[in-house]
Motif scaffolding. Structure first.
Motif, PDB file in Angstrom:
ATOM      1  N   MET A   1      -5.984   9.020  16.097  1.00  0.00           N
ATOM      2  CA  MET A   1      -6.036   8.468  14.991  1.00  0.00           C
ATOM      3  C   MET A   1      -6.229   6.916  15.356  1.00  0.00           C
ATOM      4  SD  MET A   1      -3.083   7.616  12.500  1.00  0.00           S
ATOM      5  CE  MET A   1      -3.069   9.573  12.619  1.00  0.00           C
ATOM      6  N   SER A   2      -7.005   6.572  14.292  1.00  0.00           N
ATOM      7  CA  SER A   2      -7.921   6.010  14.670  1.00  0.00           C
ATOM      8  C   SER A   2      -6.827   4.540  13.502  1.00  0.00           C
ATOM      9  CB  SER A   2      -9.193   5.088  13.769  1.00  0.00           C
ATOM     10  OG  SER A   2      -9.002   4.101  12.658  1.00  0.00           O
ATOM     11  N   ASN A   3      -6.565   2.403  14.050  1.00  0.00           N
ATOM     12  CA  ASN A   3      -5.473   2.027  13.666  1.00  0.00           C
ATOM     13  C   ASN A   3      -6.355   1.620  12.135  1.00  0.00           C
ATOM     14  OD1 ASN A   3      -4.348   2.202  15.523  1.00  0.00           O
ATOM     15  ND2 ASN A   3      -4.709   0.167  16.313  1.00  0.00           N
ATOM     16  N   THR A   4      -7.182   1.887  11.516  1.00  0.00           N
ATOM     17  CA  THR A   4      -7.186   1.353  10.163  1.00  0.00           C
ATOM     18  C   THR A   4      -7.152   2.835   9.248  1.00  0.00           C
ATOM     19  OG1 THR A   4      -9.510   2.304  10.645  1.00  0.00           O
ATOM     20  CG2 THR A   4      -8.623  -0.056  10.741  1.00  0.00           C
ATOM     21  N   ALA A   5      -6.901   3.821   9.652  1.00  0.00           N
ATOM     22  CA  ALA A   5      -6.890   5.161   9.152  1.00  0.00           C
ATOM     23  C   ALA A   5      -5.537   5.435   8.353  1.00  0.00           C
ATOM     24  CB  ALA A   5      -6.606   6.627   9.775  1.00  0.00           C
ATOM     25  N   THR A   6      -6.508   5.908   6.892  1.00  0.00           N
ATOM     26  CA  THR A   6      -5.129   6.058   5.636  1.00  0.00           C
ATOM     27  C   THR A   6      -4.545   6.922   5.784  1.00  0.00           C
ATOM     28  OG1 THR A   6      -7.264   5.819   4.653  1.00  0.00           O
ATOM     29  CG2 THR A   6      -5.157   5.582   3.409  1.00  0.00           C
ATOM     30  N   ILE A   7      -3.322   6.964   5.924  1.00  0.00           N
ATOM     31  CA  ILE A   7      -2.395   7.795   5.836  1.00  0.00           C
ATOM     32  C   ILE A   7      -1.631   8.314   4.605  1.00  0.00           C
ATOM     33  CG2 ILE A   7      -0.022   8.199   6.614  1.00  0.00           C
ATOM     34  CD1 ILE A   7      -0.852   6.670   9.326  1.00  0.00           C
ATOM     35  N   LYS A   8      -1.580   9.544   4.204  1.00  0.00           N
ATOM     36  CA  LYS A   8      -1.102  10.089   2.994  1.00  0.00           C
ATOM     37  C   LYS A   8       0.150   8.899   2.317  1.00  0.00           C
ATOM     38  CE  LYS A   8       0.202  13.801   1.593  1.00  0.00           C
ATOM     39  NZ  LYS A   8       0.854  15.485   2.328  1.00  0.00           N
ATOM     40  N   PRO A   9       0.144   8.675   0.849  1.00  0.00           N
ATOM     41  CA  PRO A   9       1.775   8.027   1.371  1.00  0.00           C
ATOM     42  C   PRO A   9       3.602   8.836   0.789  1.00  0.00           C
ATOM     43  CG  PRO A   9       0.164   7.922  -1.122  1.00  0.00           C
ATOM     44  CD  PRO A   9      -0.554   8.283   0.228  1.00  0.00           C
ATOM     45  N   CYS A  10       4.059   8.110   1.318  1.00  0.00           N
ATOM     46  CA  CYS A  10       5.038   9.462   1.369  1.00  0.00           C
ATOM     47  C   CYS A  10       5.967   9.077  -0.268  1.00  0.00           C
ATOM     48  CB  CYS A  10       5.926   9.052   2.343  1.00  0.00           C
ATOM     49  SG  CYS A  10       7.575   9.859   2.613  1.00  0.00           S
ATOM     50  N   PRO A  11       5.928  10.332  -0.843  1.00  0.00           N
ATOM     51  CA  PRO A  11       6.760  10.296  -2.081  1.00  0.00           C
ATOM     52  C   PRO A  11       8.207  10.036  -2.328  1.00  0.00           C
ATOM     53  CG  PRO A  11       6.507  12.259  -1.024  1.00  0.00           C
ATOM     54  CD  PRO A  11       5.974  11.741  -0.289  1.00  0.00           C
ATOM     55  N   LEU A  12       8.084   9.789  -1.078  1.00  0.00           N
ATOM     56  CA  LEU A  12      10.162   9.617  -0.951  1.00  0.00           C
ATOM     57  C   LEU A  12      10.038   7.677  -0.934  1.00  0.00           C
ATOM     58  CD1 LEU A  12      11.751  12.403   0.641  1.00  0.00           C
ATOM     59  CD2 LEU A  12      11.565  11.831  -1.914  1.00  0.00           C
ATOM     60  N   ALA A  13       8.838   7.098  -0.196  1.00  0.00           N
ATOM     61  CA  ALA A  13       9.314   5.694  -0.076  1.00  0.00           C
ATOM     62  C   ALA A  13      10.032   4.866  -0.847  1.00  0.00           C
ATOM     63  CB  ALA A  13       7.650   4.938   0.254  1.00  0.00           C
ATOM     64  N   LYS A  14      10.047   4.915  -1.909  1.00  0.00           N
ATOM     65  CA  LYS A  14      10.709   3.927  -2.428  1.00  0.00           C
ATOM     66  C   LYS A  14      12.423   4.511  -2.274  1.00  0.00           C
ATOM     67  CE  LYS A  14       8.350   1.420  -5.939  1.00  0.00           C
ATOM     68  NZ  LYS A  14       6.746   2.561  -6.520  1.00  0.00           N
ATOM     69  N   LYS A  15      12.432   5.407  -2.619  1.00  0.00           N
ATOM     70  CA  LYS A  15      14.232   6.550  -2.521  1.00  0.00           C
ATOM     71  C   LYS A  15      14.484   5.991  -0.970  1.00  0.00           C
ATOM     72  CE  LYS A  15      14.575   9.161  -6.770  1.00  0.00           C
ATOM     73  NZ  LYS A  15      14.477  10.471  -6.568  1.00  0.00           N
ATOM     74  N   CYS A  16      13.414   6.398  -0.324  1.00  0.00           N
ATOM     75  CA  CYS A  16      14.704   6.228   1.158  1.00  0.00           C
ATOM     76  C   CYS A  16      14.394   4.878   2.037  1.00  0.00           C
ATOM     77  CB  CYS A  16      13.605   7.283   1.722  1.00  0.00           C
ATOM     78  SG  CYS A  16      13.810   7.046   3.083  1.00  0.00           S
ATOM     79  N   GLY A  17      13.490   4.062   1.655  1.00  0.00           N
ATOM     80  CA  GLY A  17      13.842   2.758   2.045  1.00  0.00           C
ATOM     81  C   GLY A  17      13.244   2.533   3.340  1.00  0.00           C
ATOM     82  N   GLY A  18      13.421   2.886   4.024  1.00  0.00           N
ATOM     83  CA  GLY A  18      13.721   3.184   5.591  1.00  0.00           C
ATOM     84  C   GLY A  18      11.899   2.792   6.336  1.00  0.00           C
ATOM     85  N   CYS A  19      10.827   2.764   5.345  1.00  0.00           N
ATOM     86  CA  CYS A  19       9.551   2.479   6.041  1.00  0.00           C
ATOM     87  C   CYS A  19       9.174   1.427   5.264  1.00  0.00           C
ATOM     88  CB  CYS A  19       8.174   3.527   6.026  1.00  0.00           C
ATOM     89  SG  CYS A  19       8.887   5.196   7.209  1.00  0.00           S
ATOM     90  N   GLN A  20       9.473   0.590   5.528  1.00  0.00           N
ATOM     91  CA  GLN A  20       8.956  -1.121   4.341  1.00  0.00           C
ATOM     92  C   GLN A  20       7.101  -1.132   4.576  1.00  0.00           C
ATOM     93  OE1 GLN A  20      11.432  -0.591   6.986  1.00  0.00           O
ATOM     94  NE2 GLN A  20      13.185  -0.947   6.434  1.00  0.00           N
ATOM     95  N   LEU A  21       6.559  -1.193   5.189  1.00  0.00           N
ATOM     96  CA  LEU A  21       5.460  -0.964   5.635  1.00  0.00           C
ATOM     97  C   LEU A  21       4.600   0.419   5.265  1.00  0.00           C
ATOM     98  CD1 LEU A  21       5.281  -3.279   8.438  1.00  0.00           C
ATOM     99  CD2 LEU A  21       5.832  -4.052   6.068  1.00  0.00           C
ATOM    100  N   GLN A  22       5.235   0.945   3.700  1.00  0.00           N
ATOM    101  CA  GLN A  22       4.217   2.592   3.637  1.00  0.00           C
ATOM    102  C   GLN A  22       3.375   2.241   3.382  1.00  0.00           C
ATOM    103  OE1 GLN A  22       4.142   5.335   2.181  1.00  0.00           O
ATOM    104  NE2 GLN A  22       5.013   6.101   4.210  1.00  0.00           N
ATOM    105  N   ASN A  23       3.641   1.448   2.718  1.00  0.00           N
ATOM    106  CA  ASN A  23       2.072   1.002   1.378  1.00  0.00           C
ATOM    107  C   ASN A  23       0.621   0.128   2.434  1.00  0.00           C
ATOM    108  OD1 ASN A  23       3.128  -1.758   1.360  1.00  0.00           O
ATOM    109  ND2 ASN A  23       3.158  -1.779  -0.785  1.00  0.00           N
ATOM    110  N   MET A  24       1.404  -0.235   3.464  1.00  0.00           N
ATOM    111  CA  MET A  24       0.180  -0.688   4.305  1.00  0.00           C
ATOM    112  C   MET A  24      -1.026   0.125   5.675  1.00  0.00           C
ATOM    113  SD  MET A  24       2.114  -4.539   5.407  1.00  0.00           S
ATOM    114  CE  MET A  24       2.682  -5.418   5.287  1.00  0.00           C
ATOM    115  N   LEU A  25      -2.546  -0.365   5.613  1.00  0.00           N
ATOM    116  CA  LEU A  25      -2.691   0.380   6.815  1.00  0.00           C
ATOM    117  C   LEU A  25      -2.149   0.101   8.503  1.00  0.00           C
ATOM    118  CD1 LEU A  25      -6.313  -0.148   5.600  1.00  0.00           C
ATOM    119  CD2 LEU A  25      -4.759   1.865   5.624  1.00  0.00           C
ATOM    120  N   TYR A  26      -2.240   0.721   9.210  1.00  0.00           N
ATOM    121  CA  TYR A  26      -1.386   0.340  10.426  1.00  0.00           C
ATOM    122  C   TYR A  26      -1.936  -0.837  10.601  1.00  0.00           C
ATOM    123  CZ  TYR A  26       1.395   1.267  14.874  1.00  0.00           C
ATOM    124  OH  TYR A  26       1.612   0.956  15.743  1.00  0.00           O
TER     125      TYR A  26
END
Ligand code: SAH
Length: 387
Positions: A1-26
Protein backbone atom coordinates in the motif's frame (compact mmCIF):
# COMPACT_ATOMS: atom_id res chain seq x y z
CA UNK A 1 0.00 0.00 0.00
CA UNK A 2 1.23 3.46 -0.81
CA UNK A 3 1.62 5.85 2.06
CA UNK A 4 -0.94 8.18 0.57
CA UNK A 5 -3.68 5.57 0.05
CA UNK A 6 -7.01 6.50 1.53
CA UNK A 7 -8.33 4.07 4.08
CA UNK A 8 -12.04 3.62 4.56
CA UNK A 9 -13.05 5.65 7.64
CA UNK A 10 -13.89 3.54 10.69
CA UNK A 11 -17.54 3.89 11.74
CA UNK A 12 -16.57 3.52 15.40
CA UNK A 13 -13.74 6.04 15.40
CA UNK A 14 -15.49 8.56 17.68
CA UNK A 15 -16.92 6.10 20.17
CA UNK A 16 -13.86 3.89 20.48
CA UNK A 17 -11.24 6.62 20.63
CA UNK A 18 -8.40 4.15 20.07
CA UNK A 19 -7.30 5.59 16.71
CA UNK A 20 -6.78 9.28 17.38
CA UNK A 21 -5.27 9.85 13.92
CA UNK A 22 -8.08 8.09 12.05
CA UNK A 23 -8.90 11.09 9.90
CA UNK A 24 -5.34 11.50 8.55
CA UNK A 25 -3.73 9.85 5.56
CA UNK A 26 -0.82 7.62 6.59
CA UNK A 27 1.70 10.17 5.28
CA UNK A 28 0.05 12.87 7.39
CA UNK A 29 0.19 10.64 10.45
CA UNK A 30 3.91 10.11 9.88
CA UNK A 31 4.48 13.85 9.50
CA UNK A 32 2.49 14.47 12.71
CA UNK A 33 4.64 12.01 14.66
CA UNK A 34 7.88 13.31 13.16
CA UNK A 35 6.91 16.81 14.19
CA UNK A 36 5.98 15.70 17.72
CA UNK A 37 9.31 13.91 18.19
CA UNK A 38 11.21 16.88 16.82
CA UNK A 39 9.37 19.30 19.12
CA UNK A 40 10.01 17.19 22.23
CA UNK A 41 13.41 15.66 21.44
CA UNK A 42 15.00 17.91 18.81
CA UNK A 43 16.95 19.93 21.40
CA UNK A 44 18.84 16.77 22.44
CA UNK A 45 19.84 15.52 19.00
CA UNK A 46 18.93 15.29 15.34
CA UNK A 47 15.71 13.33 14.85
CA UNK A 48 15.96 10.89 11.89
CA UNK A 49 12.94 10.33 9.62
CA UNK A 50 10.42 7.98 11.22
CA UNK A 51 10.54 4.33 10.06
CA UNK A 52 7.10 3.59 8.65
CA UNK A 53 5.09 0.50 7.71
CA UNK A 54 4.44 -0.57 4.15
CA UNK A 55 0.89 -1.58 5.07
CA UNK A 56 -0.15 0.21 8.27
CA UNK A 57 -3.36 -1.79 8.82
CA UNK A 58 -4.19 -4.91 10.88
CA UNK A 59 -0.84 -4.90 12.68
CA UNK A 60 -2.04 -5.61 16.24
CA UNK A 61 -1.33 -9.25 17.07
CA UNK A 62 -2.80 -8.93 20.56
CA UNK A 63 -6.52 -8.25 20.52
CA UNK A 64 -8.81 -7.90 23.50
CA UNK A 65 -12.59 -7.71 23.56
CA UNK A 66 -14.83 -6.80 26.49
CA UNK A 67 -18.16 -8.58 26.94
CA UNK A 68 -21.43 -7.08 28.17
CA UNK A 69 -25.14 -7.76 28.03
CA UNK A 70 -27.20 -5.55 25.76
CA UNK A 71 -30.51 -5.25 27.61
CA UNK A 72 -32.26 -3.49 24.76
CA UNK A 73 -31.62 -6.19 22.21
CA UNK A 74 -31.30 -8.93 24.82
CA UNK A 75 -28.07 -10.41 23.70
CA UNK A 76 -24.43 -10.72 24.54
CA UNK A 77 -22.10 -8.10 23.05
CA UNK A 78 -18.35 -7.99 22.51
CA UNK A 79 -16.24 -5.01 21.61
CA UNK A 80 -14.34 -2.12 23.14
CA UNK A 81 -15.19 0.18 26.01
CA UNK A 82 -16.46 3.53 24.83
CA UNK A 83 -13.74 6.07 25.67
CA UNK A 84 -13.85 7.10 29.33
CA UNK A 85 -16.71 4.75 30.15
CA UNK A 86 -17.53 1.15 30.82
CA UNK A 87 -20.09 0.89 28.02
CA UNK A 88 -19.21 -1.71 25.44
CA UNK A 89 -19.32 -0.60 21.80
CA UNK A 90 -19.81 -3.67 19.59
CA UNK A 91 -16.90 -4.47 17.24
CA UNK A 92 -16.67 -7.18 14.59
CA UNK A 93 -13.54 -6.09 12.82
CA UNK A 94 -11.06 -3.31 13.33
CA UNK A 95 -8.69 -1.52 11.00
CA UNK A 96 -5.62 -2.11 13.17
CA UNK A 97 -6.34 -5.53 14.67
CA UNK A 98 -5.20 -8.87 13.30
CA UNK A 99 -7.99 -10.14 11.06
CA UNK A 100 -7.92 -13.73 12.26
CA UNK A 101 -8.03 -12.61 15.91
CA UNK A 102 -11.15 -10.55 15.18
CA UNK A 103 -12.82 -13.51 13.44
CA UNK A 104 -12.07 -15.75 16.40
CA UNK A 105 -13.61 -13.24 18.81
CA UNK A 106 -16.79 -13.11 16.71
CA UNK A 107 -16.92 -16.94 16.80
CA UNK A 108 -16.47 -16.92 20.57
CA UNK A 109 -19.32 -14.43 20.93
CA UNK A 110 -21.57 -16.64 18.82
CA UNK A 111 -20.65 -19.73 20.86
CA UNK A 112 -21.05 -17.85 24.14
CA UNK A 113 -24.59 -16.94 23.08
CA UNK A 114 -25.46 -20.53 22.24
CA UNK A 115 -23.85 -21.83 25.46
CA UNK A 116 -25.81 -19.13 27.34
CA UNK A 117 -22.69 -17.75 29.00
CA UNK A 118 -23.65 -14.59 30.90
CA UNK A 119 -21.59 -11.44 30.70
CA UNK A 120 -20.02 -10.52 34.05
CA UNK A 121 -21.47 -7.44 35.66
CA UNK A 122 -18.91 -5.53 37.72
CA UNK A 123 -21.49 -3.84 39.94
CA UNK A 124 -23.64 -6.81 40.89
CA UNK A 125 -20.67 -9.22 40.57
CA UNK A 126 -23.01 -11.59 38.73
CA UNK A 127 -22.44 -13.45 35.49
CA UNK A 128 -19.28 -14.95 34.05
CA UNK A 129 -17.59 -13.69 30.87
CA UNK A 130 -15.54 -10.47 31.11
CA UNK A 131 -12.98 -10.42 28.30
CA UNK A 132 -11.40 -12.50 25.60
CA UNK A 133 -7.78 -11.97 24.65
CA UNK A 134 -6.39 -13.43 21.43
CA UNK A 135 -2.69 -13.43 20.64
CA UNK A 136 -1.33 -14.47 17.27
CA UNK A 137 2.31 -15.39 16.69
CA UNK A 138 3.06 -13.33 13.60
CA UNK A 139 5.86 -15.54 12.32
CA UNK A 140 4.66 -18.89 13.69
CA UNK A 141 0.90 -18.65 13.19
CA UNK A 142 0.32 -20.02 16.71
CA UNK A 143 -2.85 -18.65 18.30
CA UNK A 144 -3.69 -18.31 22.00
CA UNK A 145 -7.20 -17.62 23.27
CA UNK A 146 -7.58 -16.42 26.87
CA UNK A 147 -11.11 -16.47 28.23
CA UNK A 148 -11.33 -14.09 31.18
CA UNK A 149 -14.16 -14.55 33.65
CA UNK A 150 -15.17 -12.78 36.83
CA UNK A 151 -15.91 -16.06 38.59
CA UNK A 152 -13.81 -19.22 38.71
CA UNK A 153 -16.57 -21.71 37.91
CA UNK A 154 -16.64 -22.52 34.16
CA UNK A 155 -19.01 -25.45 34.07
CA UNK A 156 -19.32 -25.90 30.32
CA UNK A 157 -15.60 -25.47 29.67
CA UNK A 158 -14.97 -28.88 28.07
CA UNK A 159 -17.77 -28.61 25.59
CA UNK A 160 -17.12 -24.94 24.98
CA UNK A 161 -13.47 -25.54 24.09
CA UNK A 162 -14.42 -28.52 21.94
CA UNK A 163 -16.91 -26.41 20.00
CA UNK A 164 -14.41 -23.55 19.68
CA UNK A 165 -11.67 -25.81 18.32
CA UNK A 166 -14.08 -27.35 15.87
CA UNK A 167 -14.91 -23.91 14.45
CA UNK A 168 -11.33 -22.58 14.70
CA UNK A 169 -8.90 -25.50 14.36
CA UNK A 170 -5.96 -23.10 14.00
CA UNK A 171 -6.14 -22.16 17.71
CA UNK A 172 -3.12 -23.76 19.37
CA UNK A 173 -3.90 -23.08 23.03
CA UNK A 174 -6.85 -22.01 25.20
CA UNK A 175 -6.47 -20.60 28.71
CA UNK A 176 -9.09 -19.72 31.31
CA UNK A 177 -8.12 -16.68 33.38
CA UNK A 178 -10.05 -15.53 36.43
CA UNK A 179 -10.22 -11.84 37.24
CA UNK A 180 -12.60 -11.12 40.13
CA UNK A 181 -11.15 -7.65 40.77
CA UNK A 182 -12.53 -4.22 39.98
CA UNK A 183 -9.49 -2.88 38.10
CA UNK A 184 -8.41 -1.64 34.70
CA UNK A 185 -6.34 -4.76 34.15
CA UNK A 186 -7.89 -7.26 31.79
CA UNK A 187 -6.21 -10.34 33.24
CA UNK A 188 -6.38 -11.62 36.79
CA UNK A 189 -3.61 -13.57 38.47
CA UNK A 190 -4.90 -17.12 37.93
CA UNK A 191 -4.64 -19.17 34.74
CA UNK A 192 -5.93 -22.64 33.99
CA UNK A 193 -4.83 -24.23 30.72
CA UNK A 194 -7.83 -25.75 28.95
CA UNK A 195 -6.07 -26.82 25.77
CA UNK A 196 -2.50 -26.90 24.42
CA UNK A 197 0.63 -25.64 26.15
CA UNK A 198 -0.77 -22.46 27.77
CA UNK A 199 1.40 -20.05 25.79
CA UNK A 200 2.38 -19.37 22.19
CA UNK A 201 5.76 -18.88 20.60
CA UNK A 202 6.81 -16.27 18.09
CA UNK A 203 10.01 -15.58 16.21
CA UNK A 204 11.73 -12.21 16.10
CA UNK A 205 15.18 -11.34 14.74
CA UNK A 206 16.13 -15.02 14.51
CA UNK A 207 15.16 -15.93 18.11
CA UNK A 208 12.09 -17.78 19.37
CA UNK A 209 10.08 -16.28 22.22
CA UNK A 210 7.47 -17.68 24.55
CA UNK A 211 4.48 -15.45 25.21
CA UNK A 212 2.37 -16.28 28.28
CA UNK A 213 -1.05 -14.68 28.87
CA UNK A 214 0.23 -12.00 31.29
CA UNK A 215 3.62 -11.24 29.74
CA UNK A 216 4.41 -8.08 27.85
CA UNK A 217 5.11 -8.64 24.18
CA UNK A 218 5.18 -5.86 21.59
CA UNK A 219 1.81 -5.76 19.80
CA UNK A 220 3.23 -5.00 16.34
CA UNK A 221 5.78 -7.75 15.56
CA UNK A 222 6.67 -6.48 12.08
CA UNK A 223 7.79 -3.11 13.40
CA UNK A 224 9.28 -4.70 16.51
CA UNK A 225 11.95 -6.23 14.28
CA UNK A 226 12.68 -2.77 12.88
CA UNK A 227 12.80 -1.35 16.43
CA UNK A 228 15.08 -4.09 17.80
CA UNK A 229 17.40 -3.92 14.79
CA UNK A 230 17.77 -0.19 15.39
CA UNK A 231 18.42 -0.78 19.10
CA UNK A 232 21.08 -3.40 18.25
CA UNK A 233 22.72 -1.09 15.75
CA UNK A 234 22.85 1.69 18.39
CA UNK A 235 24.30 -0.73 20.98
CA UNK A 236 27.33 -1.30 18.70
CA UNK A 237 28.22 -4.74 20.07
CA UNK A 238 31.63 -6.21 19.21
CA UNK A 239 31.70 -9.48 21.13
CA UNK A 240 33.21 -8.12 24.35
CA UNK A 241 30.34 -6.27 26.02
CA UNK A 242 28.37 -6.80 29.18
CA UNK A 243 24.85 -5.78 28.21
CA UNK A 244 22.32 -4.69 30.83
CA UNK A 245 18.72 -5.07 29.65
CA UNK A 246 16.52 -3.02 32.00
CA UNK A 247 12.73 -3.44 31.92
CA UNK A 248 13.45 -6.54 29.86
CA UNK A 249 9.98 -8.13 29.69
CA UNK A 250 10.40 -11.66 28.32
CA UNK A 251 14.06 -10.96 27.56
CA UNK A 252 13.60 -10.25 23.87
CA UNK A 253 16.16 -7.46 23.45
CA UNK A 254 18.78 -9.02 25.73
CA UNK A 255 18.55 -12.41 24.06
CA UNK A 256 18.84 -10.92 20.60
CA UNK A 257 21.88 -9.00 21.90
CA UNK A 258 23.34 -12.32 23.10
CA UNK A 259 23.13 -13.67 19.54
CA UNK A 260 24.65 -10.49 18.14
CA UNK A 261 27.84 -10.09 20.08
CA UNK A 262 27.03 -9.40 23.75
CA UNK A 263 29.44 -11.40 25.91
CA UNK A 264 27.17 -11.35 28.93
CA UNK A 265 23.55 -10.26 29.32
CA UNK A 266 21.89 -9.22 32.59
CA UNK A 267 18.15 -8.55 32.49
CA UNK A 268 15.79 -7.16 35.12
CA UNK A 269 12.01 -7.03 35.04
CA UNK A 270 9.25 -6.48 37.61
CA UNK A 271 6.73 -9.03 36.29
CA UNK A 272 7.62 -12.50 37.59
CA UNK A 273 5.82 -14.36 34.79
CA UNK A 274 7.78 -12.38 32.21
CA UNK A 275 11.06 -13.23 34.00
CA UNK A 276 10.13 -16.90 33.95
CA UNK A 277 9.46 -16.56 30.22
CA UNK A 278 12.80 -14.78 29.77
CA UNK A 279 14.69 -17.63 31.45
CA UNK A 280 12.93 -20.25 29.39
CA UNK A 281 13.49 -18.14 26.27
CA UNK A 282 17.24 -18.23 27.00
CA UNK A 283 17.15 -22.05 27.19
CA UNK A 284 14.88 -22.30 24.14
CA UNK A 285 17.46 -20.39 22.09
CA UNK A 286 20.51 -22.18 23.58
CA UNK A 287 21.78 -18.96 25.11
CA UNK A 288 23.95 -19.57 28.16
CA UNK A 289 25.38 -16.13 28.82
CA UNK A 290 22.12 -14.42 29.87
CA UNK A 291 20.78 -14.03 33.42
CA UNK A 292 17.38 -12.63 34.32
CA UNK A 293 16.19 -11.25 37.65
CA UNK A 294 12.77 -10.30 38.97
CA UNK A 295 12.67 -6.93 40.70
CA UNK A 296 12.33 -3.20 40.44
CA UNK A 297 14.78 -1.88 37.84
CA UNK A 298 15.66 1.26 39.86
CA UNK A 299 16.47 -0.69 42.96
CA UNK A 300 18.40 -3.34 41.04
CA UNK A 301 20.62 -0.90 39.15
CA UNK A 302 21.22 1.18 42.27
CA UNK A 303 22.54 -1.91 44.03
CA UNK A 304 24.72 -2.73 41.02
CA UNK A 305 26.12 0.80 41.00
CA UNK A 306 26.78 0.73 44.76
CA UNK A 307 28.56 -2.62 44.42
CA UNK A 308 30.81 -1.01 41.80
CA UNK A 309 29.67 -3.32 39.00
CA UNK A 310 30.50 -2.28 35.46
CA UNK A 311 28.59 -2.78 32.25
CA UNK A 312 29.37 -1.62 28.71
CA UNK A 313 25.86 -1.05 27.40
CA UNK A 314 22.68 -0.17 29.24
CA UNK A 315 19.55 -0.87 27.22
CA UNK A 316 16.48 0.60 28.86
CA UNK A 317 12.88 0.15 27.70
CA UNK A 318 10.63 1.45 30.49
CA UNK A 319 6.82 1.64 30.41
CA UNK A 320 4.96 4.83 29.41
CA UNK A 321 5.71 6.58 32.70
CA UNK A 322 9.40 6.49 31.79
CA UNK A 323 12.26 5.75 34.17
CA UNK A 324 12.99 7.20 37.60
CA UNK A 325 15.58 9.64 38.86
CA UNK A 326 16.93 6.84 41.04
CA UNK A 327 17.50 4.68 37.95
CA UNK A 328 19.04 7.50 35.92
CA UNK A 329 21.35 8.56 38.71
CA UNK A 330 22.61 4.98 38.99
CA UNK A 331 23.19 4.95 35.21
CA UNK A 332 25.33 8.08 35.53
CA UNK A 333 27.21 6.60 38.45
CA UNK A 334 28.01 3.41 36.52
CA UNK A 335 28.77 5.61 33.48
CA UNK A 336 28.83 2.97 30.72
CA UNK A 337 30.07 4.28 27.35
CA UNK A 338 26.72 3.56 25.68
CA UNK A 339 23.10 3.87 26.81
CA UNK A 340 20.29 2.95 24.43
CA UNK A 341 16.87 4.22 25.48
CA UNK A 342 13.79 2.64 23.85
CA UNK A 343 10.67 4.64 24.67
CA UNK A 344 6.98 4.47 23.86
CA UNK A 345 6.33 7.97 25.21
CA UNK A 346 8.34 10.95 23.88
CA UNK A 347 7.17 13.14 26.79
CA UNK A 348 8.74 11.03 29.53
CA UNK A 349 11.68 10.31 27.20
CA UNK A 350 12.33 14.06 26.93
CA UNK A 351 12.25 14.37 30.73
CA UNK A 352 14.71 11.49 31.16
CA UNK A 353 16.99 12.77 28.37
CA UNK A 354 17.17 16.09 30.16
CA UNK A 355 18.58 14.29 33.19
CA UNK A 356 21.03 12.14 31.26
CA UNK A 357 22.30 15.01 29.10
CA UNK A 358 22.89 17.24 32.12
CA UNK A 359 24.81 14.43 33.81
CA UNK A 360 27.43 13.62 31.20
CA UNK A 361 25.67 11.98 28.24
CA UNK A 362 25.17 13.20 24.68
CA UNK A 363 22.25 11.99 22.54
CA UNK A 364 23.93 10.87 19.32
CA UNK A 365 20.96 9.51 17.43
CA UNK A 366 17.18 9.75 17.78
CA UNK A 367 15.18 7.31 15.67
CA UNK A 368 11.35 7.27 15.75
CA UNK A 369 9.69 4.00 14.66
CA UNK A 370 5.99 3.86 13.81
CA UNK A 371 4.82 0.96 15.96
CA UNK A 372 1.20 2.10 16.32
CA UNK A 373 -0.23 3.50 13.05
CA UNK A 374 -3.57 5.38 13.35
CA UNK A 375 -2.93 6.06 17.03
CA UNK A 376 -1.11 9.07 18.45
CA UNK A 377 1.52 6.86 20.09
CA UNK A 378 5.17 7.31 19.10
CA UNK A 379 8.04 4.93 19.72
CA UNK A 380 11.66 6.21 19.73
CA UNK A 381 15.13 4.75 20.11
CA UNK A 382 17.91 7.03 21.34
CA UNK A 383 21.63 6.31 21.38
CA UNK A 384 23.50 8.12 24.14
CA UNK A 385 27.25 8.24 24.57
CA UNK A 386 29.47 9.54 27.33
CA UNK A 387 30.39 13.14 26.45
N1 SAH B 1 11.89 -4.72 26.60
C1 SAH B 1 10.70 -5.52 26.62
C2 SAH B 1 9.58 -4.97 27.50
C3 SAH B 1 9.31 -3.51 27.44
S1 SAH B 1 7.79 -2.98 28.18
C4 SAH B 1 10.21 -5.76 25.22
O1 SAH B 1 10.64 -5.11 24.28
O2 SAH B 1 9.39 -6.66 25.03
C5 SAH B 1 8.24 -2.43 29.75
C6 SAH B 1 8.45 -3.52 30.76
O3 SAH B 1 8.81 -2.89 31.99
C7 SAH B 1 7.21 -4.37 31.07
O4 SAH B 1 7.54 -5.73 30.88
C8 SAH B 1 6.92 -4.09 32.55
O5 SAH B 1 6.46 -5.22 33.26
C9 SAH B 1 8.28 -3.66 33.06
N2 SAH B 1 8.31 -2.82 34.26
C10 SAH B 1 7.42 -1.88 34.65
N3 SAH B 1 7.84 -1.27 35.77
C11 SAH B 1 9.02 -1.83 36.11
C12 SAH B 1 9.96 -1.61 37.18
N4 SAH B 1 9.74 -0.69 38.12
N5 SAH B 1 11.06 -2.37 37.21
C13 SAH B 1 11.31 -3.30 36.24
N6 SAH B 1 10.46 -3.54 35.22
C14 SAH B 1 9.34 -2.81 35.15
Amino acid sequence: MSNTATIKPCPLAKKCGGCQLQNMLYDEQLAFKQHKCKRLLGRYGKVSPILSMEDPTHYRCKVQAAFAYDYRHRRLLSGVYQSNSHRVVPVNDCLIENRRADEIIVTIRKLARSFKLQAYDEDSKRGFLRHVQVRVGYNTGEIMVVIVSGKPMFSSKRNFVKALLKECPDITTVVHNVNPYHTNLVLGPKNEVLFGKGYIEDELCGCTFRISPGSFYQVNPQQTEVLYNTAMDFAGLTGEETFFDAYCGTGTIGLIAATRGAKRVIGVELNKTAVRDAKSNARRNDIENAEFYAGDASRFITEMAEAGEQVDVIMMDPPRAGSTEEFLSAVCKMAPPTVVYVSCNPETLARDLKYLTTHGYIAKKVQPVDMFPFTEHCECVVKLSRG
